[in-house]
Design a protein around this motif. Structure first.
Motif, PDB file in Angstrom:
ATOM      1  N   MET A   1     -19.536   7.971 -15.879  1.00 21.66           N
ATOM      2  CA  MET A   1     -19.857   9.919 -16.485  1.00 21.66           C
ATOM      3  C   MET A   1     -20.557  10.087 -16.362  1.00 21.66           C
ATOM      4  O   MET A   1     -20.488  11.315 -15.165  1.00 21.66           O
ATOM      5  CB  MET A   1     -19.130  10.212 -17.952  1.00 21.66           C
ATOM      6  N   ASN A   2     -22.236   9.606 -16.270  1.00 17.42           N
ATOM      7  CA  ASN A   2     -22.822   9.678 -15.490  1.00 17.42           C
ATOM      8  C   ASN A   2     -23.169  10.163 -14.251  1.00 17.42           C
ATOM      9  O   ASN A   2     -24.129  10.956 -13.456  1.00 17.42           O
ATOM     10  CB  ASN A   2     -23.900   8.999 -16.258  1.00 17.42           C
ATOM     11  N   GLY A   3     -22.044   9.038 -13.243  1.00 19.21           N
ATOM     12  CA  GLY A   3     -22.636   8.947 -12.132  1.00 19.21           C
ATOM     13  C   GLY A   3     -21.924  10.254 -11.303  1.00 19.21           C
ATOM     14  O   GLY A   3     -21.893  10.737 -10.098  1.00 19.21           O
ATOM     15  N   LEU A   4     -20.463  10.873 -11.721  1.00 17.93           N
ATOM     16  CA  LEU A   4     -19.729  11.745 -11.603  1.00 17.93           C
ATOM     17  C   LEU A   4     -20.614  12.852 -11.429  1.00 17.93           C
ATOM     18  O   LEU A   4     -20.241  13.777 -10.698  1.00 17.93           O
ATOM     19  CB  LEU A   4     -18.374  11.990 -12.484  1.00 17.93           C
ATOM     20  N   LEU A   5     -20.878  13.090 -12.979  1.00 15.64           N
ATOM     21  CA  LEU A   5     -21.595  14.469 -12.747  1.00 15.64           C
ATOM     22  C   LEU A   5     -22.827  14.849 -12.229  1.00 15.64           C
ATOM     23  O   LEU A   5     -23.178  15.758 -11.504  1.00 15.64           O
ATOM     24  CB  LEU A   5     -22.254  14.401 -13.996  1.00 15.64           C
ATOM     25  N   THR A   6     -23.384  13.691 -11.613  1.00 14.31           N
ATOM     26  CA  THR A   6     -24.775  13.693 -10.898  1.00 14.31           C
ATOM     27  C   THR A   6     -24.293  14.123  -9.773  1.00 14.31           C
ATOM     28  O   THR A   6     -24.726  15.087  -8.998  1.00 14.31           O
ATOM     29  CB  THR A   6     -25.069  12.222 -10.871  1.00 14.31           C
ATOM     30  N   GLY A   7     -22.826  13.388  -8.848  1.00 13.47           N
ATOM     31  CA  GLY A   7     -22.330  13.860  -7.893  1.00 13.47           C
ATOM     32  C   GLY A   7     -21.767  14.996  -7.859  1.00 13.47           C
ATOM     33  O   GLY A   7     -21.941  16.018  -6.425  1.00 13.47           O
ATOM     34  N   ILE A   8     -21.332  16.100  -9.188  1.00 14.05           N
ATOM     35  CA  ILE A   8     -21.452  17.467  -8.545  1.00 14.05           C
ATOM     36  C   ILE A   8     -22.163  18.565  -8.519  1.00 14.05           C
ATOM     37  O   ILE A   8     -22.430  18.971  -7.714  1.00 14.05           O
ATOM     38  CB  ILE A   8     -20.308  17.396 -10.566  1.00 14.05           C
TER      39      ILE A   8
END
Length: 80
Positions: A1-8
Motif C-alpha cells: 500500500m505504501n508503494g502504491l501511495l508513493t507512486g501516485i
C-alpha cells in the motif's frame, strides 16, 4: 500500500511539473497522474538505456518521471 501511495504522489508531482515546463499550466489532477506514471516508465526506460543513474529515493524517482513525462508531452505535441 505504501508503494502504491508513493507512486501516485510521484506521478501527480511529476506530471504537474512536466505540464508546467512544457505548456505553462497543469493538465488537471487525473491527467497529471496518468502523465506522471507513463513518464516514470518512459523515463526509467530511457535512463536505463543511456546508462544514467540518479540519486535513489523520492527525489530521483520524481526527476526520472519528470524527464519521461516531459518527453511524452513533447512527442505528443509533435504528433498531434
Amino acid at each position: 500500500m505504501n508503494g502504491l501511495l508513493t507512486g501516485i504522489v510521484v506521478g501527480v508531482i511529476a506530471g504537474f511539473i512536466a505540464s508546467k515546463l512544457t505548456s505553462g499550466s497543469g493538465k488537471g489532477c487525473l491527467t497529471d497522474l496518468i502523465l506522471g506514471v507513463i513518464g516514470g516508465a518512459v523515463g526509467g526506460w530511457l535512463f536505463d538505456l543511456l546508462g544514467i543513474s540518479v540519486v535513489p529515493g523520492l527525489f530521483g524517482e520524481i526527476l526520472v518521471a519528470v524527464v519521461g513525462a516531459a518527453l511524452v508531452l513533447w512527442l505528443w505535441k509533435r504528433i498531434s
